[in-house]
Design an enzyme around this catalytic site. Structure first.
Site, mmCIF file in Angstrom:
data_model
loop_
_atom_site.group_PDB
_atom_site.id
_atom_site.type_symbol
_atom_site.label_atom_id
_atom_site.label_comp_id
_atom_site.label_asym_id
_atom_site.label_seq_id
_atom_site.Cartn_x
_atom_site.Cartn_y
_atom_site.Cartn_z
ATOM 1 N N ASP A 190 -6.193 3.225 55.501
ATOM 2 C CA ASP A 190 -4.893 3.297 54.823
ATOM 3 C C ASP A 190 -5.090 3.303 53.316
ATOM 4 O OD1 ASP A 190 -1.800 2.833 55.149
ATOM 5 O OD2 ASP A 190 -2.437 1.501 53.530
ATOM 6 N N TYR A 227 -2.497 3.645 44.818
ATOM 7 C CA TYR A 227 -3.621 2.697 44.794
ATOM 8 C C TYR A 227 -4.730 3.166 43.847
ATOM 9 C CZ TYR A 227 -1.587 0.883 49.196
ATOM 10 O OH TYR A 227 -0.760 0.387 50.163
ATOM 11 N N LYS A 283 0.025 7.948 51.019
ATOM 12 C CA LYS A 283 1.464 7.777 50.759
ATOM 13 C C LYS A 283 1.845 8.417 49.429
ATOM 14 C CE LYS A 283 0.751 3.160 52.718
ATOM 15 N NZ LYS A 283 -0.493 2.670 52.084
ATOM 16 N N HIS A 285 6.195 6.209 50.435
ATOM 17 C CA HIS A 285 5.744 4.829 50.207
ATOM 18 C C HIS A 285 6.910 3.831 50.131
ATOM 19 C CE1 HIS A 285 2.096 2.584 48.290
ATOM 20 N NE2 HIS A 285 2.807 1.774 49.032
HETATM 21 N N1 LIG Z 1 3.187 0.206 52.320
HETATM 22 C C1 LIG Z 1 3.203 -0.738 51.413
HETATM 23 O O1 LIG Z 1 4.141 -0.853 50.617
HETATM 24 C C2 LIG Z 1 2.049 -1.702 51.344
HETATM 25 C C3 LIG Z 1 2.162 -2.869 50.558
HETATM 26 C C4 LIG Z 1 1.077 -3.750 50.528
HETATM 27 C C5 LIG Z 1 -0.081 -3.461 51.257
HETATM 28 N N2 LIG Z 1 -0.162 -2.298 51.996
HETATM 29 C C6 LIG Z 1 -1.384 -1.980 52.792
HETATM 30 O O2 LIG Z 1 -1.655 -3.072 53.663
HETATM 31 C C7 LIG Z 1 -3.000 -3.480 53.480
HETATM 32 C C8 LIG Z 1 -3.175 -4.954 53.816
HETATM 33 O O3 LIG Z 1 -2.305 -5.771 53.067
HETATM 34 P P1 LIG Z 1 -2.790 -6.818 51.952
HETATM 35 O O4 LIG Z 1 -4.079 -6.354 51.391
HETATM 36 O O5 LIG Z 1 -1.655 -7.066 51.040
HETATM 37 O O6 LIG Z 1 -2.969 -8.184 52.749
HETATM 38 P P2 LIG Z 1 -3.779 -8.754 54.018
HETATM 39 O O7 LIG Z 1 -4.521 -7.674 54.701
HETATM 40 O O8 LIG Z 1 -2.796 -9.566 54.768
HETATM 41 O O9 LIG Z 1 -4.769 -9.790 53.333
HETATM 42 C C9 LIG Z 1 -5.885 -9.376 52.594
HETATM 43 C C10 LIG Z 1 -6.606 -10.640 52.113
HETATM 44 O O10 LIG Z 1 -7.117 -11.361 53.259
HETATM 45 C C11 LIG Z 1 -8.529 -11.539 53.130
HETATM 46 N N3 LIG Z 1 -9.097 -11.409 54.481
HETATM 47 C C12 LIG Z 1 -9.219 -10.286 55.230
HETATM 48 N N4 LIG Z 1 -9.755 -10.560 56.425
HETATM 49 C C13 LIG Z 1 -10.008 -11.889 56.455
HETATM 50 C C14 LIG Z 1 -10.566 -12.771 57.412
HETATM 51 N N5 LIG Z 1 -10.981 -12.335 58.608
HETATM 52 N N6 LIG Z 1 -10.680 -14.097 57.085
HETATM 53 C C15 LIG Z 1 -10.274 -14.534 55.876
HETATM 54 N N7 LIG Z 1 -9.715 -13.758 54.931
HETATM 55 C C16 LIG Z 1 -9.587 -12.433 55.212
HETATM 56 C C17 LIG Z 1 -9.001 -10.475 52.170
HETATM 57 O O11 LIG Z 1 -10.121 -10.902 51.436
HETATM 58 P P3 LIG Z 1 -11.580 -10.149 51.505
HETATM 59 O O12 LIG Z 1 -11.388 -8.746 51.044
HETATM 60 O O13 LIG Z 1 -12.403 -10.961 50.578
HETATM 61 O O14 LIG Z 1 -12.043 -10.237 52.934
HETATM 62 C C18 LIG Z 1 -7.788 -10.326 51.247
HETATM 63 O O15 LIG Z 1 -7.834 -11.324 50.239
HETATM 64 C C19 LIG Z 1 -3.286 -3.116 52.014
HETATM 65 O O16 LIG Z 1 -4.662 -3.139 51.742
HETATM 66 C C20 LIG Z 1 -2.632 -1.772 51.929
HETATM 67 O O17 LIG Z 1 -3.482 -0.773 52.495
HETATM 68 C C21 LIG Z 1 0.890 -1.434 52.048
#
Ligand SMILES: NC(=O)c1ccc[n+]([C@@H]2O[C@H](COP(=O)([O-])OP(=O)(O)OC[C@H]3O[C@@H](n4cnc5c(N)ncnc54)[C@H](OP(=O)(O)O)[C@@H]3O)[C@@H](O)[C@H]2O)c1
Length: 272
Positions: free
Chosen positions: A42, A47, A72, A105
């Protein structure tokens, strides 16, 4: 493991998020994730890492058809012609012939252009350039408007979804209309959620990590989570969620944590 979209195409049940990685971080992460078994990646124009994702896809030892690349459209490119240009720019940065899933998006209702934008998406799908098309952060009313104006339903709505923001009504509405829910911020961005007794105790009961329990919760809701990790060990852990099940009681307990959104409200959020 895949889920079938309303347009008949198949989408992996779990993917790798790449925000907030830069090009080089995304290239490294995707390069590490593909051999681990990740097939859905994704990204988004906003980004700033599409080139990094595309470089990793180009170098992968996995055939392009086996990968599922989502990107997106950025907010400043809403509108029919601007969206077509935005897509071409993304496709060039990614270095791909086609994108597997292209999403609007954010709806940006204040700009009033999302229906025109959706017409461009329908055109891109007809051209085979975007194999599947969908939206992100849309409300049911906004999706209904797209359908009224074009007759075409989005295959996916990518929304904020995690145990603190369980979106029960939206998920039920998606299911009723054949829309796949893709979960952003699926881990609630980490540590606080993992310490919640409902999550920590369930993890201990299954001999799993809290992150694995939360990702399993998404799968059992029928959603497609896209956890972001730049760490190969956590990436591997996040994929190992297809060989255990949560009970109905565990699901209900995790769903009732409350806490609310961590990101923008689709009705008011302005993204450029
Ligand atoms: N469509 C939209 O508007 C929108 C908005 C926000 C995000 N997104 C997408 O959604 C994706 C995910 O969301 P997000 O990055 O906000 O949050 P998330 O995936 O809920 O959390 C990411 C955080 O969790 C940590 N993490 C991952 N796996 C882990 C595990 N097994 N144990 C402990 N910690 C862990 C990561 O650190 P490490 O990297 O150090 O492991 C990072 O700090 C984004 O990367 C993006 O692609 C889309």
């Amino acid at each position: 493991m895949t889920i079938t979209l309303s347009d008949g195409r198949k989408m992996p049940r779990l993917g790798l998020g790449t925000w907030p990685m830069d090009d080089e971080q995304a290239r490294q992460a995707v390069t590490q994730a593909i051999p681990l078994g990740y097939r859905l990646i994704d990204t988004a124009a906003s980004y700033g890492n599409e080139a990094g994702v595309g470089a990793a896809v180009a170098d992968a030892d996995v055939a392009r058809e086996e990968l599922f690349v989502t990107t997106k459209l950025r907010g400043s490119q809403h509108g029919y012609d601007a969206a077509l240009r935005g897509f071409e720019e993304s496709r060039a940065r990614l270095g791909l012939d086609y994108v597997d899933l292209y999403l609007i998006h954010w709806p940006l209702p204040g700009r009033g252009l999302y229906a025109d934008t959706w017409r461009a998406f329908v055109h891109l799908q007809e051209q085979g350039l975007a194999r599947s098309i969908g939206v992100s952060n849309f409300t049911p009313e906004q999706i209904e408007r797209l359908v009224e104006e074009t007759g075409v339903w989005p295959a996916v709505n990518q929304v904020e979804l995690h145990p603190g923001f369980a979106q029960r009504e939206l998920l039920a509405w998606h299911a009723e209309h054949g829309i796949v829910t893709e979960s952003w911020t699926p881990l609630g961005r980490g540590p606080k959620l993992f310490d919640e007794p409902a999550v920590a105790e369930t993890a201990a009961a299954h001999g799993r990590t809290p992150a694995q329990v939360v990702l399993r919760w998404h799968l059992q809701l029928g959603a497609v989570p896209i956890p972001k990790s730049a760490d190969p060990e956590r990436m591997r852990q996040n994929l190992e969620v297809f060989d255990f099940s949560l009970t109905d009681d565990e699901m209900a307990r995790i769903s009732s944590l409350g806490g609310g959104r961590q990101g923008g409200d689709p009705e008011t959020y302005v993204e450029l």
